[in-house]
Design a protein around this motif. Structure first.
Motif, PDB file in Angstrom:
ATOM      1  N   HIS A   1       0.843  -1.207   0.000  1.00 20.47           N
ATOM      2  CA  HIS A   1       0.000   0.000   0.000  1.00 20.47           C
ATOM      3  C   HIS A   1       0.875   1.252   0.000  1.00 20.47           C
ATOM      4  CE1 HIS A   1      -2.528   3.180   1.750  1.00 20.47           C
ATOM      5  NE2 HIS A   1      -3.553   2.527   1.258  1.00 20.47           N
ATOM      6  N   PHE A   2       1.937   1.249   0.797  1.00 20.88           N
ATOM      7  CA  PHE A   2       2.826   2.409   0.890  1.00 20.88           C
ATOM      8  C   PHE A   2       3.532   2.675  -0.434  1.00 20.88           C
ATOM      9  CE2 PHE A   2       7.033   4.188   1.756  1.00 20.88           C
ATOM     10  CZ  PHE A   2       6.682   5.361   2.415  1.00 20.88           C
ATOM     11  N   ILE A   3       3.996   1.615  -1.088  1.00 30.06           N
ATOM     12  CA  ILE A   3       4.737   1.776  -2.350  1.00 30.06           C
ATOM     13  C   ILE A   3       3.823   2.337  -3.438  1.00 30.06           C
ATOM     14  CG2 ILE A   3       5.885   0.529  -4.206  1.00 30.06           C
ATOM     15  CD1 ILE A   3       7.038  -1.336  -2.088  1.00 30.06           C
ATOM     16  N   VAL A   4       2.612   1.754  -3.569  1.00 28.90           N
ATOM     17  CA  VAL A   4       1.682   2.220  -4.602  1.00 28.90           C
ATOM     18  C   VAL A   4       1.251   3.660  -4.331  1.00 28.90           C
ATOM     19  CG1 VAL A   4      -0.577   1.855  -5.646  1.00 28.90           C
ATOM     20  CG2 VAL A   4       0.877  -0.105  -5.125  1.00 28.90           C
ATOM     21  N   SER A   5       1.043   4.011  -3.053  1.00 30.04           N
ATOM     22  CA  SER A   5       0.579   5.352  -2.704  1.00 30.04           C
ATOM     23  C   SER A   5       1.652   6.409  -2.937  1.00 30.04           C
ATOM     24  CB  SER A   5       0.141   5.392  -1.236  1.00 30.04           C
ATOM     25  OG  SER A   5      -0.932   4.506  -1.008  1.00 30.04           O
ATOM     26  N   THR A   6       2.907   6.079  -2.694  1.00 25.91           N
ATOM     27  CA  THR A   6       3.973   7.080  -2.792  1.00 25.91           C
ATOM     28  C   THR A   6       4.618   7.140  -4.171  1.00 25.91           C
ATOM     29  OG1 THR A   6       5.541   5.448  -1.907  1.00 25.91           O
ATOM     30  CG2 THR A   6       4.491   6.959  -0.335  1.00 25.91           C
ATOM     31  N   GLN A   7       4.693   5.999  -4.863  1.00 27.80           N
ATOM     32  CA  GLN A   7       5.356   5.969  -6.163  1.00 27.80           C
ATOM     33  C   GLN A   7       4.384   5.994  -7.327  1.00 27.80           C
ATOM     34  OE1 GLN A   7       8.085   2.673  -6.326  1.00 27.80           O
ATOM     35  NE2 GLN A   7       9.152   3.273  -4.441  1.00 27.80           N
ATOM     36  N   GLY A   8       3.122   5.645  -7.075  1.00 27.46           N
ATOM     37  CA  GLY A   8       2.140   5.647  -8.142  1.00 27.46           C
ATOM     38  C   GLY A   8       2.264   4.437  -9.040  1.00 27.46           C
ATOM     39  N   ILE A   9       1.505   4.457 -10.111  1.00 23.68           N
ATOM     40  CA  ILE A   9       1.513   3.365 -11.083  1.00 23.68           C
ATOM     41  C   ILE A   9       2.803   3.423 -11.908  1.00 23.68           C
ATOM     42  CG2 ILE A   9       0.334   2.446 -13.129  1.00 23.68           C
ATOM     43  CD1 ILE A   9      -2.242   3.659 -11.992  1.00 23.68           C
TER      44      ILE A   9
END
Length: 419
Positions: free
Chosen positions: A337-345
């Motif tokens: 969740h953290f990676i997708v939220s901070t780095q995006g698609i």
């Protein structure tokens, strides 16, 4: 395609107002008339938006019209280049702010085209339902405000009553009434809540009755016909050359509808007609929108009758946020969740263009990507901007009193025009 016929006749392609202007100048060409420059706007006369018209008048006749846009300019395209793809979804609500659900879908599908994603069947059907409810809502406002602009106040009350019901449905589905931000790249925020289907069916039944009442009030109303018939005539050739789309284009005899010509979201599975008229005047544009609402009701019923089961979101563990319950129970899901939220698609490099048939016309998104979670360039093809361009050619020859009818029939919204 279906052609909608009416029982009135257009005497000539110039339009009654243009013919009257020609006669007026023929009578006064030997006189030295004093011309006047008049600023119409940039007040907010109804709900069309903040538009300024610089008019040159000879008496009551418009000689020259120059639309001045940009009062709502926010730089959305440049903002998009500094945000993750999903972070830009709320900004699409503010384009055609009368149909935010449809804007969300068009943008999300442009990004999904870049990613090479295709939603599961239930997710596609839910998006079709959202887009058609948005079309009804936008056309209700367009018809109601246009009618009010030419003096039919009662119709405005009918249309806003129906729009209020749609807002209640939006709140039930998305949690918000106006700026919904419901769609996500790869799916939706959530599935339909319990009882939503029955609420939509009840609304469709009531809306169909309301459309019939509006037709009785306007279709053969002499005052409405005098203000709308043979006013603001746009020929087929002019509509094409000025890149008009949507109901304004179809009212001039061009049967172009992206839901039929370039189907998306499974629109080819639904049985509906594309209303087309040949006259190209203000009344034709009103009539097209009335029929399109009936066709949207028809599509919504088919969607509900054939709604597939299954997930509404794409099953891509690397790019889609995990369920909240799993995030709270698992460290791995929390990290994801953290990676997708901070780095995006993590989008691939490339460029795509996707356009959807929005209530105002063709809403398109061009995305140029160099890879990563942020677009390198984005361009929004807003239908109101293109539809409004013809005003400079359309208004000359008409009377000042024809302006509200013409602008109302074009049904533009300045949020996406200025973007």
């Amino acid at each position: 395609m279906s052609n909608i016929t009416t029982d009135y006749e257009v005497p000539d392609t110039l339009g009654r107002a243009a013919k009257a202007a020609e006669d007026y100048h023929a009578e006064t060409d030997d006189m030295m008339g004093e011309r006047m420059v008049l600023n119409m706007g940039p007040s907010h006369p109804a709900t069309h938006g903040v538009l300024r018209l610089i008019l040159e008048l000879d008496g009551e006749v418009i000689i020259k019209a120059d639309p001045d846009v940009g009062f709502l300019h926010r730089g959305d395209e440049k903002i998009a280049e500094n945000m993750h793809y999903n972070q830009f979804v709320p900004y699409t609500d503010r384009l055609d702010y009368l149909a935010p659900l449809a804007n969300n879908v068009a943008y999300a599908m442009a990004v999904e085209k870049l990613m090479g994603w295709e939603l599961p069947p239930r997710g596609q059907a839910l998006r079709v339902l959202c887009c058609e409810l948005a079309r009804i809502s936008a056309h209700m406002l367009g018809v109601g405000v246009c009618a009010m602009d030419v003096g039919a106040m009662t119709v405005f009350l009918y249309t806003f009553t129906e729009r209020e019901k749609i807002y209640n449905l939006c709140e039930q589905l998305t949690g918000a009434r106006f700026t919904t931000s419901y769609t996500r790249v790869g799916g939706q925020l959530r599935d339909m809540p319990p009882g939503f289907e029955s609420s939509v069916r009840r609304f469709l039944d009531e809306c169909e009755v309301a459309i019939g009442e509006i037709s009785k009030l306007l279709d053969k109303n002499k005052i409405f016909l005098d203000r709308m018939v043979d006013i603001g005539v746009i020929t087929r050739e002019s509509a094409i050359s000025w890149a008009m789309t949507g109901p304004n284009l179809r009212a001039s005899g061009v049967p172009r509808d992206l839901r039929k010509d370039s189907p998306y979201l499974g629109y080819e599975k639904y049985d509906f007609d594309v209303p087309v008229m040949e006259e190209g005047d203000c009344y034709s544009r009103y009539f097209i929108r009335m029929e399109e609402m009936r066709q949207s009701i028809r599509i919504c019923r088919q969607v509900l009758d054939t709604m597939p089961s299954g997930p509404v979101n794409l099953a891509d563990p690397k790019s889609i946020l995990p369920d909240k319950e799993r995030v709270l129970m698992s460290m791995e899901e929390l990290i994801h969740h953290f990676i997708v939220s901070t780095q995006g698609i993590d989008a691939p490099a490339g460029e795509v263009y996707f356009a959807a048939e929005n209530p105002k016309g063709e809403l398109g998104f061009y995305i140029h990507s160099k890879g990563g979670g942020v677009p390198n360039r984005m361009k929004i093809r807003s239908p109101s901007f293109c539809n409004l361009a013809i005003v400079s050619k359309l208004l000359p020859g008409h009377m000042v009193s024809d302006i509200p009818a013409i602008l109302g029939s074009l049904d533009f919204v300045m949020g996406e025009c200025d973007r």
